[in-house]
Design a protein around this motif. Structure first.
Motif, PDB file in Angstrom:
ATOM      1  N   ALA A 237     -31.773  -7.828  52.463  1.00  0.00           N
ATOM      2  CA  ALA A 237     -33.133  -7.430  52.066  1.00  0.00           C
ATOM      3  C   ALA A 237     -33.721  -6.403  53.021  1.00  0.00           C
ATOM      4  O   ALA A 237     -34.564  -5.597  52.625  1.00  0.00           O
ATOM      5  N   GLU A 238     -33.296  -6.412  54.282  1.00  0.00           N
ATOM      6  CA  GLU A 238     -33.786  -5.419  55.235  1.00  0.00           C
ATOM      7  C   GLU A 238     -33.321  -4.010  54.855  1.00  0.00           C
ATOM      8  O   GLU A 238     -33.976  -3.024  55.173  1.00  0.00           O
ATOM      9  N   ILE A 239     -32.184  -3.945  54.179  1.00  0.00           N
ATOM     10  CA  ILE A 239     -31.664  -2.645  53.747  1.00  0.00           C
ATOM     11  C   ILE A 239     -32.227  -2.276  52.376  1.00  0.00           C
ATOM     12  O   ILE A 239     -32.642  -1.148  52.142  1.00  0.00           O
ATOM     13  N   LYS A 240     -32.272  -3.229  51.492  1.00  0.00           N
ATOM     14  CA  LYS A 240     -32.807  -3.011  50.141  1.00  0.00           C
ATOM     15  C   LYS A 240     -33.784  -4.125  49.832  1.00  0.00           C
ATOM     16  O   LYS A 240     -33.372  -5.228  49.504  1.00  0.00           O
TER      17      LYS A 240
ATOM     18  N   ASN B 215     -25.710 -21.398  66.866  1.00  0.00           N
ATOM     19  CA  ASN B 215     -26.839 -20.628  67.407  1.00  0.00           C
ATOM     20  C   ASN B 215     -26.725 -19.145  67.035  1.00  0.00           C
ATOM     21  O   ASN B 215     -27.729 -18.485  66.743  1.00  0.00           O
ATOM     22  N   LEU B 216     -25.511 -18.631  67.059  1.00  0.00           N
ATOM     23  CA  LEU B 216     -25.287 -17.241  66.683  1.00  0.00           C
ATOM     24  C   LEU B 216     -25.669 -17.003  65.233  1.00  0.00           C
ATOM     25  O   LEU B 216     -26.335 -16.011  64.896  1.00  0.00           O
ATOM     26  N   ILE B 217     -25.268 -17.924  64.358  1.00  0.00           N
ATOM     27  CA  ILE B 217     -25.600 -17.785  62.937  1.00  0.00           C
ATOM     28  C   ILE B 217     -27.110 -17.874  62.720  1.00  0.00           C
ATOM     29  O   ILE B 217     -27.676 -17.144  61.905  1.00  0.00           O
ATOM     30  N   ASP B 218     -27.749 -18.771  63.487  1.00  0.00           N
ATOM     31  CA  ASP B 218     -29.211 -18.882  63.364  1.00  0.00           C
ATOM     32  C   ASP B 218     -29.893 -17.595  63.794  1.00  0.00           C
ATOM     33  O   ASP B 218     -30.892 -17.179  63.191  1.00  0.00           O
ATOM     34  N   ARG B 219     -29.353 -16.965  64.862  1.00  0.00           N
ATOM     35  CA  ARG B 219     -29.951 -15.716  65.331  1.00  0.00           C
ATOM     36  C   ARG B 219     -29.760 -14.592  64.320  1.00  0.00           C
ATOM     37  O   ARG B 219     -30.630 -13.739  64.156  1.00  0.00           O
ATOM     38  N   LEU B 220     -28.640 -14.602  63.653  1.00  0.00           N
ATOM     39  CA  LEU B 220     -28.382 -13.561  62.646  1.00  0.00           C
ATOM     40  C   LEU B 220     -29.309 -13.718  61.442  1.00  0.00           C
ATOM     41  O   LEU B 220     -29.752 -12.728  60.859  1.00  0.00           O
ATOM     42  N   GLY B 221     -29.579 -14.955  61.094  1.00  0.00           N
ATOM     43  CA  GLY B 221     -30.425 -15.196  59.937  1.00  0.00           C
ATOM     44  C   GLY B 221     -29.617 -15.262  58.651  1.00  0.00           C
ATOM     45  O   GLY B 221     -28.420 -14.922  58.625  1.00  0.00           O
ATOM     46  N   PRO B 222     -30.231 -15.666  57.557  1.00  0.00           N
ATOM     47  CA  PRO B 222     -29.515 -15.773  56.283  1.00  0.00           C
ATOM     48  C   PRO B 222     -28.958 -14.414  55.849  1.00  0.00           C
ATOM     49  O   PRO B 222     -29.590 -13.378  56.084  1.00  0.00           O
ATOM     50  N   PRO B 223     -27.777 -14.397  55.242  1.00  0.00           N
ATOM     51  CA  PRO B 223     -27.210 -13.124  54.760  1.00  0.00           C
ATOM     52  C   PRO B 223     -28.147 -12.386  53.811  1.00  0.00           C
ATOM     53  O   PRO B 223     -28.232 -11.158  53.835  1.00  0.00           O
ATOM     54  N   GLU B 224     -28.862 -13.143  52.972  1.00  0.00           N
ATOM     55  CA  GLU B 224     -29.775 -12.506  52.022  1.00  0.00           C
ATOM     56  C   GLU B 224     -30.880 -11.731  52.745  1.00  0.00           C
ATOM     57  O   GLU B 224     -31.335 -10.684  52.272  1.00  0.00           O
TER      58      GLU B 224
END
Length: 213
Positions: free
Chosen positions: A69-72, A56-65
């Motif tokens: 992308a939020e930064i660049k 669930n934690l990983i799902d909340r974080l979302g994909p690493p990509e």
């Protein structure tokens, strides 16, 4: 407190995050990974985190990509081949050629065709802003009709001037007068306006071509 590297899923997630962050500047990549590690550490500090909690934690974080992308933001898609065509220089050339045809009185029909094509192509110039397209239409696009109309009016004035007028006196003599002196100042003003107009066109054309580079 569970270390981010203790659980295989978290360790795999951070490894993928580091790979995705490689396209960021080193400082930004390190800051992103550190923030995510801190977030994971805070979420698992109880030490009693189950595998379902980790997922669930990983799902909340979302994909690493997505985090990267939020930064660049990803690079813009390549421009379509059709939109890469450059019409700006041909437009300027066609409009000036049409004007030269009108001035020389040779190939007036061809000049009209060149003028029509040039005006239509203004709308396809993707490297010009809307204001630059409007400037091209109002200053360069009016060259052919203004020149043709000016030459027509000039010819009419010249014909009227050369005709003059004749009057008969009571003694039977015929006196003729020439109206050219009264029309000379009109010709001078017209020539001055036309020269100024041409200069404006040349300056505008140079600026528009520079803007299209």
């Amino acid at each position: 407190m569970m270390s981010p590297t203790t659980h295989p899923l978290l360790a795999d997630y951070l490894a993928r995050l580091r790979v995705a962050a490689d396209r960021l500047p080193a400082e930004d990549a390190a800051a992103l990974v550190a923030d995510i590690e801190e977030h994971i550490g805070a979420a698992t500090e109880s030490g009693r985190t189950t595998e379902a909690d980790v997922r669930n934690l990983i799902d909340r974080l979302g994909p690493p990509e997505a985090l990267v992308a939020e930064i660049k933001p990803p690079s813009a898609p390549p421009v379509a081949a059709g939109s890469s065509r450059r019409f700006e220089a041909p437009v300027v050339t066609l409009l000036f050629v049409a004007e030269l045809f009108a001035i020389s009185l040779v190939g007036v029909g061809l000049g009209a065709i060149a003028w029509i094509v040039g005006v239509v192509l203004i709308a396809l110039c993707v490297r010009w802003t809307s204001a630059e397209k409007l400037r091209a239409a109002l200053i360069l696009g009016t060259g052919y009709p203004v020149t043709a109309l000016g030459i027509l009016l000039g010819g009419l004035v010249a014909f009227r001037t050369s005709g003059g007028s004749c009057t008969g006196s009571s003694g039977g003599t015929l006196t003729c007068t020439d109206d050219s002196s009264g029309q000379t100042w009109l010709a001078v003003v017209a020539v001055a306006l036309f020269v100024g107009y041409v200069v404006l066109q040349i300056v505008t054309a140079r600026r528009l071509l520079r803007a299209a580079r």
